[in-house]
Scaffold this motif. Structure first.
Motif, PDB file in Angstrom:
ATOM      1  N   ALA A  38      10.899   7.748  -5.494  1.00  0.00           N
ATOM      2  CA  ALA A  38      11.412   6.485  -6.017  1.00  0.00           C
ATOM      3  C   ALA A  38      11.865   6.592  -7.453  1.00  0.00           C
ATOM      4  CB  ALA A  38      10.348   5.410  -5.898  1.00  0.00           C
ATOM      5  N   ALA A  39      11.624   7.696  -8.087  1.00  0.00           N
ATOM      6  CA  ALA A  39      12.105   7.920  -9.456  1.00  0.00           C
ATOM      7  C   ALA A  39      11.964   9.392  -9.756  1.00  0.00           C
ATOM      8  CB  ALA A  39      11.315   7.089 -10.454  1.00  0.00           C
ATOM      9  N   ILE A  40      12.582   9.823 -10.834  1.00  0.00           N
ATOM     10  CA  ILE A  40      12.511  11.226 -11.222  1.00  0.00           C
ATOM     11  C   ILE A  40      11.051  11.636 -11.365  1.00  0.00           C
ATOM     12  CG2 ILE A  40      13.014  12.839 -13.097  1.00  0.00           C
ATOM     13  CD1 ILE A  40      15.600  11.319 -13.542  1.00  0.00           C
ATOM     14  N   GLY A  41      10.658  12.753 -10.731  1.00  0.00           N
ATOM     15  CA  GLY A  41       9.289  13.216 -10.799  1.00  0.00           C
ATOM     16  C   GLY A  41       8.432  12.704  -9.656  1.00  0.00           C
ATOM     17  N   GLY A  42       8.956  11.841  -8.814  1.00  0.00           N
ATOM     18  CA  GLY A  42       8.165  11.300  -7.714  1.00  0.00           C
ATOM     19  C   GLY A  42       7.355  10.106  -8.169  1.00  0.00           C
ATOM     20  N   ALA A  43       7.397   9.027  -7.421  1.00  0.00           N
ATOM     21  CA  ALA A  43       6.745   7.804  -7.873  1.00  0.00           C
ATOM     22  C   ALA A  43       5.521   7.430  -7.079  1.00  0.00           C
ATOM     23  CB  ALA A  43       7.738   6.645  -7.839  1.00  0.00           C
ATOM     24  N   ALA A  44       5.443   7.833  -5.826  1.00  0.00           N
ATOM     25  CA  ALA A  44       4.298   7.518  -4.982  1.00  0.00           C
ATOM     26  C   ALA A  44       4.138   6.037  -4.731  1.00  0.00           C
ATOM     27  CB  ALA A  44       3.025   8.090  -5.585  1.00  0.00           C
ATOM     28  N   ALA A  45       5.247   5.288  -4.707  1.00  0.00           N
ATOM     29  CA  ALA A  45       5.154   3.866  -4.395  1.00  0.00           C
ATOM     30  C   ALA A  45       4.687   3.636  -2.963  1.00  0.00           C
ATOM     31  CB  ALA A  45       6.508   3.181  -4.618  1.00  0.00           C
ATOM     32  N   ASN A  46       4.730   4.671  -2.121  1.00  0.00           N
ATOM     33  CA  ASN A  46       4.176   4.558  -0.775  1.00  0.00           C
ATOM     34  C   ASN A  46       2.662   4.536  -0.782  1.00  0.00           C
ATOM     35  OD1 ASN A  46       6.541   4.435   0.720  1.00  0.00           O
ATOM     36  ND2 ASN A  46       6.702   6.645   0.943  1.00  0.00           N
ATOM     37  N   ALA A  47       2.035   5.020  -1.880  1.00  0.00           N
ATOM     38  CA  ALA A  47       0.570   5.088  -2.004  1.00  0.00           C
ATOM     39  C   ALA A  47      -0.055   5.912  -0.887  1.00  0.00           C
ATOM     40  CB  ALA A  47      -0.034   3.691  -2.053  1.00  0.00           C
ATOM     41  N   HIS A  48       0.567   7.042  -0.564  1.00  0.00           N
ATOM     42  CA  HIS A  48       0.048   7.935   0.472  1.00  0.00           C
ATOM     43  C   HIS A  48      -0.682   9.128  -0.119  1.00  0.00           C
ATOM     44  CE1 HIS A  48       3.139   6.432   3.691  1.00  0.00           C
ATOM     45  NE2 HIS A  48       2.181   5.558   3.442  1.00  0.00           N
TER      46      HIS A  48
END
Length: 244
Positions: A38-48
């Motif tokens: 979701a953004a540069i570097g990975g955002a983890a907005a999926n919370a997985h």
């Protein structure tokens, strides 16, 4: 069975989010899926979790909570807010949990470190502040690259955190804050000591403007007012100027 589809902005400030709308299920689980880039570097907005930080979830899986502060048997999901690279969950107890990129401190964690599981915002918990709803501004225009979060308490106060280059935190300056701060001139009571409880908020658009509806008292709709703050190019705040 799906109880609610959480609508949000699937874009992000770097045009890289492909995450899909979270699903709140009747059994209380929150399912997320899509591209966690979701953004540069990975955002983890999926919370997985961190193992999926730079990958794609091809099927809906349960969002992960920090088990040190979330008890599945007693904590229930009240509200969910989602935009490009941020995911907020408000519990039935009024606590707030965040997962996402957090590059501007919009997660309210006191830092700018990404969270790959839903992590409680301890500022609210430690100060016994109960949250009702959360709004997220996720600017998709690379000219601004900003993200700010707005929290409405159950008592009608407003707290903000994240980017503040245009005064979008509502605290009278342009200093960013990674910890929630109370917006000035509104609230129950406001930091100025008068009675201005907020009943609803619009916060978003691409350029960090916020509008708050203030109660007229005793359910008096005729006395309701609107306060606005943040970016004001083109006069979007409606105050007769173009000053932030």
């Amino acid at each position: 069975k799906c109880e609610r589809l959480i609508h949000g902005d699937i874009g992000s400030k770097w045009h890289r989010a492909q995450a899909s709308a979270p699903l709140l299920m009747t059994d209380g689980k929150l399912l997320t899926h899509g591209d966690s880039l979701a953004a540069i570097g990975g955002a983890a907005a999926n919370a997985h979790g961190p193992t999926e930080a730079d990958g794609i979830s091809w099927q809906a899986n349960p969002a992960l909570f920090d088990s040190k502060t979330w008890t599945m048997s007693s904590d229930k999901i009240k509200n969910v807010s989602y935009a490009g690279d941020s995911l907020f969950v408000v519990s039935s107890a009024g606590d707030v949990y965040f997962a996402g990129h957090n590059s501007d401190g919009e997660g309210g964690q006191g830092d700018t470190t990404a969270r790959y599981i839903l992590t409680r915002i301890d500022y609210f918990y430690n100060n016994n502040i109960k949250i009702d709803r959360v709004w997220i501004n996720d600017c998709m225009d690379s000219t601004y690259l900003t993200q700010t979060s707005v929290f409405l308490t159950t008592g009608g106060d407003v707290y903000t955190c994240g980017k503040n280059d245009a005064g979008q935190l509502g605290i009278g300056n342009t200093t960013d804050s990674t910890t929630p701060v109370q917006a000035h001139n509104i609230g129950n009571p406001s930091p100025q000591g008068d009675y201005r409880p907020v009943t609803d908020i619009w916060h978003g658009g691409m350029y960090s403007s916020t509008y708050a509806k203030i109660s007229g008292g005793d359910n008096n709709a005729q006395n309701e007012t609107v306060y606005a703050w943040g970016r004001n190019d083109s006069g979007r705040l409606g105050d007769g100027t173009t000053s932030n």
